[in-house]
Design a protein around this motif. Structure first.
Motif, PDB file in Angstrom:
ATOM      1  N   LYS A   1       0.831  -1.211   0.000  1.00  0.00           N
ATOM      2  CA  LYS A   1       0.000   0.000   0.000  1.00  0.00           C
ATOM      3  C   LYS A   1       0.862   1.256   0.000  1.00  0.00           C
ATOM      4  CE  LYS A   1      -4.010   0.553   1.817  1.00  0.00           C
ATOM      5  NZ  LYS A   1      -4.902   0.408   0.668  1.00  0.00           N
ATOM      6  N   ILE A   2       1.971   1.210   0.745  1.00  0.00           N
ATOM      7  CA  ILE A   2       2.838   2.395   0.793  1.00  0.00           C
ATOM      8  C   ILE A   2       3.467   2.648  -0.583  1.00  0.00           C
ATOM      9  CG2 ILE A   2       4.875   3.411   1.858  1.00  0.00           C
ATOM     10  CD1 ILE A   2       4.251   1.847   4.366  1.00  0.00           C
ATOM     11  N   ILE A   3       3.898   1.570  -1.220  1.00  0.00           N
ATOM     12  CA  ILE A   3       4.488   1.739  -2.554  1.00  0.00           C
ATOM     13  C   ILE A   3       3.456   2.349  -3.511  1.00  0.00           C
ATOM     14  CG2 ILE A   3       5.461   0.523  -4.536  1.00  0.00           C
ATOM     15  CD1 ILE A   3       6.627  -1.504  -2.599  1.00  0.00           C
ATOM     16  N   ALA A   4       2.247   1.833  -3.458  1.00  0.00           N
ATOM     17  CA  ALA A   4       1.209   2.368  -4.340  1.00  0.00           C
ATOM     18  C   ALA A   4       0.959   3.851  -4.041  1.00  0.00           C
ATOM     19  CB  ALA A   4      -0.079   1.571  -4.184  1.00  0.00           C
ATOM     20  N   HIS A   5       0.983   4.187  -2.764  1.00  0.00           N
ATOM     21  CA  HIS A   5       0.779   5.591  -2.395  1.00  0.00           C
ATOM     22  C   HIS A   5       1.871   6.465  -2.998  1.00  0.00           C
ATOM     23  CE1 HIS A   5       1.251   9.095   0.345  1.00  0.00           C
ATOM     24  NE2 HIS A   5      -0.063   9.131   0.188  1.00  0.00           N
ATOM     25  N   TRP A   6       3.106   5.978  -2.929  1.00  0.00           N
ATOM     26  CA  TRP A   6       4.184   6.781  -3.488  1.00  0.00           C
ATOM     27  C   TRP A   6       4.023   6.929  -5.003  1.00  0.00           C
ATOM     28  CZ3 TRP A   6       8.330   5.679  -6.867  1.00  0.00           C
ATOM     29  CH2 TRP A   6       9.208   6.762  -7.034  1.00  0.00           C
ATOM     30  N   ILE A   7       3.663   5.835  -5.661  1.00  0.00           N
ATOM     31  CA  ILE A   7       3.522   5.904  -7.124  1.00  0.00           C
ATOM     32  C   ILE A   7       2.445   6.910  -7.510  1.00  0.00           C
ATOM     33  CG2 ILE A   7       2.864   4.614  -9.194  1.00  0.00           C
ATOM     34  CD1 ILE A   7       4.113   2.178  -7.987  1.00  0.00           C
ATOM     35  N   THR A   8       1.381   6.970  -6.729  1.00  0.00           N
ATOM     36  CA  THR A   8       0.297   7.870  -7.127  1.00  0.00           C
ATOM     37  C   THR A   8       0.490   9.299  -6.645  1.00  0.00           C
ATOM     38  OG1 THR A   8      -0.950   7.102  -5.225  1.00  0.00           O
ATOM     39  CG2 THR A   8      -1.497   6.115  -7.339  1.00  0.00           C
ATOM     40  N   THR A   9       1.223   9.509  -5.555  1.00  0.00           N
ATOM     41  CA  THR A   9       1.379  10.907  -5.133  1.00  0.00           C
ATOM     42  C   THR A   9       2.818  11.405  -5.218  1.00  0.00           C
ATOM     43  OG1 THR A   9       1.673  10.394  -2.796  1.00  0.00           O
ATOM     44  CG2 THR A   9      -0.577  10.723  -3.540  1.00  0.00           C
ATOM     45  N   GLY A  10       3.772  10.610  -4.764  1.00  0.00           N
ATOM     46  CA  GLY A  10       5.149  11.092  -4.742  1.00  0.00           C
ATOM     47  C   GLY A  10       5.745  11.247  -6.134  1.00  0.00           C
ATOM     48  N   LEU A  11       5.630  10.190  -6.904  1.00  0.00           N
ATOM     49  CA  LEU A  11       6.263  10.179  -8.225  1.00  0.00           C
ATOM     50  C   LEU A  11       5.821  11.353  -9.103  1.00  0.00           C
ATOM     51  CD1 LEU A  11       8.247   8.600  -9.908  1.00  0.00           C
ATOM     52  CD2 LEU A  11       6.384   7.166 -10.709  1.00  0.00           C
ATOM     53  N   PRO A  12       4.512  11.619  -9.201  1.00  0.00           N
ATOM     54  CA  PRO A  12       4.101  12.768 -10.019  1.00  0.00           C
ATOM     55  C   PRO A  12       4.730  14.076  -9.547  1.00  0.00           C
ATOM     56  CG  PRO A  12       2.200  11.423  -9.475  1.00  0.00           C
ATOM     57  CD  PRO A  12       3.346  10.866  -8.696  1.00  0.00           C
ATOM     58  N   LEU A  13       4.888  14.222  -8.245  1.00  0.00           N
ATOM     59  CA  LEU A  13       5.506  15.452  -7.739  1.00  0.00           C
ATOM     60  C   LEU A  13       6.937  15.566  -8.241  1.00  0.00           C
ATOM     61  CD1 LEU A  13       4.450  15.727  -4.003  1.00  0.00           C
ATOM     62  CD2 LEU A  13       3.244  16.424  -6.052  1.00  0.00           C
TER      63      LEU A  13
END
Ligand code: HEM
Ligand code: ATP
Ligand code: ATP
Ligand code: MG
Ligand code: MG
Lengths: 203, 250, 221, 60, 221, 203
Positions: free
Chosen positions: C97-109
């Motif tokens: 879940k944490i990885i998915a969170h990063w892909i959807t919010t962190g990476l775009p930033l």
């Protein structure tokens, strides 16, 4: 074989039940009964290992479930008040994802069949948020037809279901039990199931 | 006579009768757009003289200004259709608003993009926090907000109405935002180049810009009509008349 | 491992279904960054000076905004219960879940930050450092945030409480992250800051999933 | 006529990068957008046709 | 009028019960404001220059954070339906809710802002202007925010979408609010900014409850 | 007297019902029946004026409810699937606040009585979040005993209730109807109520 000895449950300063023993073996099902607020939901959650008992211990095949951990969870299917059904996904997606979470792959055909069995033909691709109260419950229950588990713990599985669905679900439970499964459930409605053990909770 | 006209108007206001009409209009607008583009681009590159201050770089103006104009104009039109849909419950006008939004957003983006690619050689910076630039940026956000809001609502009717409220609130706010930004900026403004003080434009440049603006306008109408046809089909997919369309039956 | 992939795929599917969610975290970032010049004024020199700080604070706020929805929907509809009862260890599922969170919010930033940096007139070198720092820093934010999200799960006013818990923990990431860019701009090397950031990340990778899992178990009891 | 050679035209007096950068993106978007709009209509039409086919199959 | 008072009292009771909610909006404000010196560095002159902007942006974000919970809980548990069915006009009830929102989030910010302003070395006059500007501006933020909250009610990923819709509309409040303080600091009078802020507030008082009500009705259909 | 003519309801592309007429007068109660997903909830929401009908109109005492607006809402008590019960507040506070929203003042004594009647003695000051599923529903239903309204529209009021509570609620409904009230309700369970009209929704 699920057994529990001298279980007690305390909520706030209230002792809901104490010294409760139970034993349900293969081919048996248990109807947990009691008034509103007697502690049925609390009991089922203890049996599923979701919350700890104030006193007493739960055993599966003679071993404490705390020790078994994953070994117990593999055998268990718990359906609570909440659906664990995602409103943004379709019934089909919900079922498939639940299966993946259980670590089993589910073929589309099998999923479609299970949904059809629960009267959701034609709603497979509609977001769950649009479904009626009863249809939402049916999506949840379709997991029963799909997941292989020995022990079913079902909290009020009959809520919101119409007559036809109640019959179908009872049929499913009977089938499960006659195949050597175990079912523990609560219900305030009269349920058309034969030969259940009864456990009264509360005073 | 006038009675007849009203009936006609309502006839074309139904998605069913507008669908084929739009289909017939689209090629015409494409044709007009093509003509204006050819003439406009010809003037932009081959007729308009080199600017004595900005060299050839100024030719960006021929797309920059039309894009900026269209981005503002489309917002007004979009809000008009959305408001009409809210007030009179006419489905077609709401669909029209929905169809215009992406085009408007693209125009806003183009004005930002071309402005930035103009600013770099002229000012030495891709971006400055100038009043006009900033309010163009906010306009872009308003478009994105409108599109995101409608995308987040599954029910088409609810999406129309919610979008309409947002568009109307936006219309009230756009001038407020514009003037507030302008004032904020002029109070502090330091050295950056002032656009309004640019030397008065040569008439050929003006003509080029106007014709390019016409081209952008025709283009926007053509795309919006194409998109509104898709939206009509999506929304009316279950109706009989859609099932009877030759495109579907074939 | 299968379970992790399944969870990631599931969360990405959900994110796609809620379309707006991914895009809007991004737009929040853009908008917050753009608000500062409006509040502070348009002087380029001043803005360039505070740019790294502003970009980092905005990234931090954008990450935090989505945190409340990391576990809450799964909690509300009972999915989390099912995850606890699933055969796979909860720790793995949480990591997914944490990885998915990063892909959807962190990476775009990370991908968008350079564009915003340009608006503040940062040069290419500074932009590069900014991206590297965010690449190390945003996973850190997701990991730390997950602990906070789990701790505040189901609490009244959880969303706001969450930010209260998490923001102080974000401070080191902020200092080293913004510090790296500033150090580069002022001619000192960014290396020291970046390696500290990497060390923090390594620490969090080991520590955070475990803490999150423990917190989730407590929340569900 | 402003340009001595095609090369001069593309150089745009040293501003080629910027001029073509903006005209290029503009052209790109104005080509992609109509294609996407058309694709949207094609997609819905295709699914409508499929539905129709399924219906005729059902009735048979 | 009775109904408005009842709603206000009810929402304040709920806020007290969820204790954390009021306090944490405040803490969020404090933390965001304190993050900037960490991200930007400790130069006093620089910080004083950007103080009004930062305080205002932080106030804006703190207000926005609570917005998602303005109608959502009432929507989820069916109270909103009951409000629509109540004899009193929905517009009045909505106004009551907005007032309660301001009392629980806007007012504490106004009271706390001077303390934070001192940290940034603002002088007494500037602090006074800051308080007045916030006093006019925070109700404006609540009013505009309510429209966004109603529009995004019950939508997937509503919280983040909400900020996307609302932040651009907050721009004038931000500009005039921060501008008032800056104008005072730089020796120009703050009067013009403040009276514009008041005019905007008056506009919003008439317009926002109406738009909010309309949006709520649509959301509930 | 609540009447409706030629109601139809469309959800997505699905027509749930069409040409539905109904009339319920004082002293009568109507049992809306139908399978899961037939459109019962949708119908009740239309009757309450919460969502518009695709076609047709609803009348109260001969006037369209759209026109009556507030006049209609004063006479109406609607309880849906959702509780409108705040988890952070106690049952007592919930009841009092609901009454304030209705524009009536409720004395503490009356509220306590209503709660006791629904078996919540001893839980008046416990936050609703701690109550069991059935107890939460009881808090909601206590409004029936408190609010004066002519028309009751109740969606699945019997869910989650134990046998005793079902009886009590039925008693309350009978009392309401015999006093000249009107009740419209849905339920998949058999309900111990005499002389109801029945309306079947769906095909
Ligand atoms: C990202 C950067 C930019 C943005 C967002 C932007 C935005 C706009 C907008 C919104 C307009 C229409 C305003 C109106 O008609 O009132 C406009 C017009 C114009 N812009 Fe830009 N611009 C940008 C950069 C530039 C640059 C760098 C230049 C030239 C050095 C420039 C020159 C002009 C001119 C000459 C007009 C026409 C003015 C008129 O018709 O009054 N812009 N721009
Ligand atoms: N903090 C607390 N203080 C006092 N009592 C509490 C507290 N938390 C829970 N309870 C009581 O514990 C009981 C929980 O019951 P539980 O949910 O297990 O009931 P149930 O048998 O499932 O009832 P239902 O049939 O309504 O679902 C309720 O009676 C509730 O009032
Ligand atoms: N967008 C949509 N597209 C297609 N069908 C829809 C859509 N939205 C809702 N529906 C259908 O409309 C119906 C809504 O039914 P409603 O909730 O009124 O049922 P109900 O009779 O109350 O059922 P229950 O007994 O389960 O509560 C459901 O069958 C649902 O599948
Ligand atoms: Mg229970
Ligand atoms: Mg229903």
């Amino acid at each position: 074989m699920l057994t529990a000895t001298a279980l007690s449950c305390v909520r706030g300063e209230r002792r809901l039940f104490a010294g409760l023993d139970l034993a349900v073996g293969p081919g048996e099902w248990l109807h947990v009964q009691g008034e509103n607020g007697a502690g049925k939901t609390s009991l089922l959650r203890i049996l599923a290992g979701l919350s700890p008992a104030a006193e007493g211990e739960v055993f599966w095949q003679g071993e404490p479930i705390k020790v078994l951990a994953e070994g117990y969870r593999r055998q268990l299917l718990f359906l609570g008040h909440h659906g664990a059904v995602k409103e943004e996904l379709t019934p089909l997606e919900n079922l498939t994802l639940a299966a993946q979470l259980d670590g089993t792959a589910l073929e589309e055909m099998a999923a479609l069949k299970a949904l059809a069995r629960f009267g959701l033909r034609g709603r497979e691709d509609l977001n769950v948020r649009f479904l009626s109260a009863g249809q939402k419950r049916r999506v949840l229950l379709a997991r029963l037809a799909v997941r292989k588990a020995t022990l079913w713990i079902l909290d009020e599985p009959f809520t919101a279901l119409d007559v036809k669905a109640v019959e179908m679900l009872s049929g499913l439970i009977v089938e499960h039990v006659t195949n050597g499964g175990i079912a523990i459930l609560t219900s305030h409605q009269a349920i058309p199931l034969p030969n259940g053990k009864v456990l009264k909770v509360g005073t | 006579m006038s009675n007849n006209k009203i009936i006609n108007w309502f006839k074309y206001a139904s998605p069913q009768s507008f669908y084929p009409v739009a289909g017939r209009m689209i090629p015409w607008f494409w044709g007009l757009a093509a003509i204006f583009f050819v003439v406009g681009l010809y003037i932009s590159f081959f007729v308009a003289p080199t600017d004595f201050q900005q060299g050839e770089g100024y030719r960006i103006i021929f797309i920059h200004v039309p894009a900026a104009w269209m981005s503002m104009f489309i917002y007004l039109v979009m809000a008009f259709w959305a408001g009409l849909g809210l007030a009179l419950n006419t489905r077609l006008s709401s669909m029209m608003a929905q169809a215009l939004a992406p085009t408007g957003a693209i125009m806003a983006f183009l004005s930002l993009w071309t402005g930035a690619w103009w600013g770099k050689p002229m000012w030495g910076a891709w971006w400055v926090w100038d009043a006009r630039l900033t309010s163009a940026l906010i306009l872009f956000f308003l478009y994105i907000g409108f599109i995101a809001l409608q995308a987040a609502i599954d029910d088409a009717r609810r999406a129309d109405k919610a979008g309409a409220i947002l568009a109307l609130v936006g219309v009230v706010n756009v001038p407020i935002i514009y003037f507030s930004v302008k004032w904020w900026n002029t109070l502090h403004q330091g050295a950056s180049v002032s656009l309004t003080k640019a030397p008065s434009m040569a008439t050929t440049m003006l003509w080029g810009m106007l014709i390019m603006a016409l081209a952008f306008w025709m283009y926007s109408i053509a795309v919006a009509l194409t998109r509104v046809r898709a939206i009509i089909l999506e929304r009316e997919a279950h109706t009989e008349w859609v099932k009877e369309l030759p495109e579907v039956k074939q | 491992m299968n379970a992790v992939m399944a969870i990631i795929r599931r969360d990405l599917l959900l994110a796609m279904r809620r379309k707006s969610e991914v895009l809007t975290a991004l737009f929040f970032f853009i908008i917050v960054v753009s608000l500062f010049p409006l509040g502070i004024g348009p002087e380029t020199a001043l803005l360039r000076k505070i740019a790294p700080g502003i970009l980092w604070v905005a990234a931090l706020l954008a990450t935090m905004l989505g945190l409340a929805r990391l576990f809450a929907p799964d909690h509300a509809d009972g999915t989390l219960e099912q995850m606890v009862l699933a055969p796979a260890p909860l720790g793995l599922l949480v990591t997914g879940k944490i990885i998915a969170h990063w892909i959807t919010t962190g990476l775009p930033l990370v991908l968008l930050a350079p564009v915003l940096g340009i608006q503040f007139d940062l040069d290419t070198g500074a932009l590069g450092i900014l991206v590297v720092a965010l690449l190390l820093g945003t996973p850190l934010l997701s990991l730390i945030g997950a602990i906070g999200a789990a701790l505040t799960l189901g609490l009244r006013g959880g969303g706001v409480l969450l930010s209260l818990l998490v923001l102080p923990l974000y401070v080191p990431a902020l200092i080293f992250g913004a510090g790296a860019v500033e150090a580069h701009i002022s001619g000192l090397g960014a290396g020291g800051h970046l390696s500290l950031l990497a060390a923090l990340l390594a620490l969090a990778v080991f520590f955070a999933p475990w803490a999150t899992t423990a917190a989730l178990r407590i929340a569900l009891e | 006529m402003n340009w001595e050679s095609p090369a001069a035209f593309f150089a745009m007096g040293g501003y080629g990068f910027y001029v073509w950068g903006s005209f290029g993106v503009c052209a790109l978007l104005m080509i992609v957008e109509p294609i996407m709009a058309n694709r949207r209509r094609k997609d819905i039409l295709r699914s409508l046709r499929r539905e129709r086919l399924a219906e005729t199959l059902d009735t048979q």
